[in-house]
Design a protein around this motif. Sequence first.
Motif, mmCIF file in Angstrom:
data_model
loop_
_atom_site.group_PDB
_atom_site.id
_atom_site.type_symbol
_atom_site.label_atom_id
_atom_site.label_comp_id
_atom_site.label_asym_id
_atom_site.label_seq_id
_atom_site.Cartn_x
_atom_site.Cartn_y
_atom_site.Cartn_z
ATOM 1 N N GLY A 249 -1.355 -5.832 6.914
ATOM 2 C CA GLY A 249 -1.374 -4.634 7.743
ATOM 3 C C GLY A 249 -0.052 -3.896 7.726
ATOM 4 O O GLY A 249 -0.019 -2.665 7.700
ATOM 5 N N LEU A 250 1.051 -4.647 7.732
ATOM 6 C CA LEU A 250 2.369 -4.004 7.661
ATOM 7 C C LEU A 250 2.545 -3.274 6.333
ATOM 8 O O LEU A 250 3.159 -2.202 6.285
ATOM 9 C CB LEU A 250 3.469 -5.059 7.825
ATOM 10 N N ALA A 251 1.999 -3.841 5.260
ATOM 11 C CA ALA A 251 2.088 -3.193 3.953
ATOM 12 C C ALA A 251 1.290 -1.888 3.928
ATOM 13 O O ALA A 251 1.685 -0.921 3.267
ATOM 14 C CB ALA A 251 1.588 -4.141 2.864
ATOM 15 N N ILE A 252 0.181 -1.839 4.675
ATOM 16 C CA ILE A 252 -0.641 -0.628 4.732
ATOM 17 C C ILE A 252 -0.005 0.420 5.636
ATOM 18 O O ILE A 252 0.103 1.591 5.288
ATOM 19 C CB ILE A 252 -2.059 -0.969 5.228
ATOM 20 N N LEU A 253 0.435 -0.018 6.802
ATOM 21 C CA LEU A 253 0.992 0.916 7.784
ATOM 22 C C LEU A 253 2.382 1.401 7.403
ATOM 23 O O LEU A 253 2.736 2.551 7.669
ATOM 24 C CB LEU A 253 1.038 0.243 9.161
ATOM 25 N N GLN A 254 3.183 0.525 6.808
ATOM 26 C CA GLN A 254 4.558 0.838 6.423
ATOM 27 C C GLN A 254 5.334 1.468 7.591
ATOM 28 O O GLN A 254 5.799 2.597 7.506
ATOM 29 C CB GLN A 254 4.578 1.771 5.218
ATOM 30 N N PRO A 255 5.490 0.731 8.701
ATOM 31 C CA PRO A 255 6.153 1.303 9.870
ATOM 32 C C PRO A 255 7.672 1.322 9.779
ATOM 33 O O PRO A 255 8.336 1.856 10.643
ATOM 34 C CB PRO A 255 5.705 0.352 10.995
ATOM 35 N N GLY A 256 8.224 0.734 8.756
ATOM 36 C CA GLY A 256 9.676 0.619 8.630
ATOM 37 C C GLY A 256 10.076 -0.844 8.534
ATOM 38 O O GLY A 256 9.385 -1.725 9.052
#
Length: 291
Positions: free
Chosen positions: A233-240
């Motif tokens: 999910g972090l790879a998809i969202l790329q929040p920083g």
Amino acid sequence: MSGFMRAYTSSINGYTPMLQEGPLSFRVTQLSAEYLNGEMTIFATMVLPSNTTVVNHLWQDGPLKEGDRLGMHSMSGDHLKSMATLDLLSGQVTATKEANGNVLLVKEIHGLVNAVCWGIFMPIGVMAARYMRTYKGLDPTWFYIHIFFQTTGYFVGLLGGLGTAIYMAKHTGMRSTPHTVIGIILFALGFVQILALKARPDQNHKYRKYWNWYHHTVGYIVIVLSIYNIYKGLAILQPGSSWKIAYSTIIGVIGLFAIVMEILQFNKRWGGLFCKKSKDLEVDQTVCIDV
């Protein structure tokens, strides 16, 4: 500098399109492109369904990879705002920043809720059951702590995580990605774990050991899949990078604590097994000598 460029249509139906040439859901004719004075312009005639006066459109640009392959565009900043509504009768273009901003906020809530519930609460609940129960003075406190973290993680994740996922599916379309599939599997496994509590045999029941084996196995599978899916999910969202660093630090501390407790409780957990093997070996040796 000027030149001629070839433009073509390509249907995009997933997160990893190869951009192969192919038809769209509507007919496109007189398609061409040119590069002039540092700007790229595409010309086309689109044959839309009857009575269509307003269309939604979006645009993106990405890097050019080795072998003249187009790379994925960024998932942050202006790349998440490149959409608008076009009125074909008036020619007016209306940006949809507000709607997109809402979706982005929901995505961030979705990631935060699931990271806390599935990626932090669930591991803590498992560790409470595994390490606290070895101390008689903490019985049945460990059980209540285990139930609190597991049920809170599941139901808050169900309301916040699944709820935001449904919202995003409604506004951006449901996509069958590995992240989505794993999320559905996790909710199903969590529900099965809750149902299993109703079927839990008594402590001295002959089938209790089989129930324990099932319950522990499914629990560890949920933990591994949860952590893996959070990073997906972090790879998809790329929040920083700060989000990924923060979660990695938390899960690293939890993992380090688990390693320390495994070392401290090694004799309690595995000592009996080795003692039993030693006694069995002594019996075998005695039998051999007697023979």
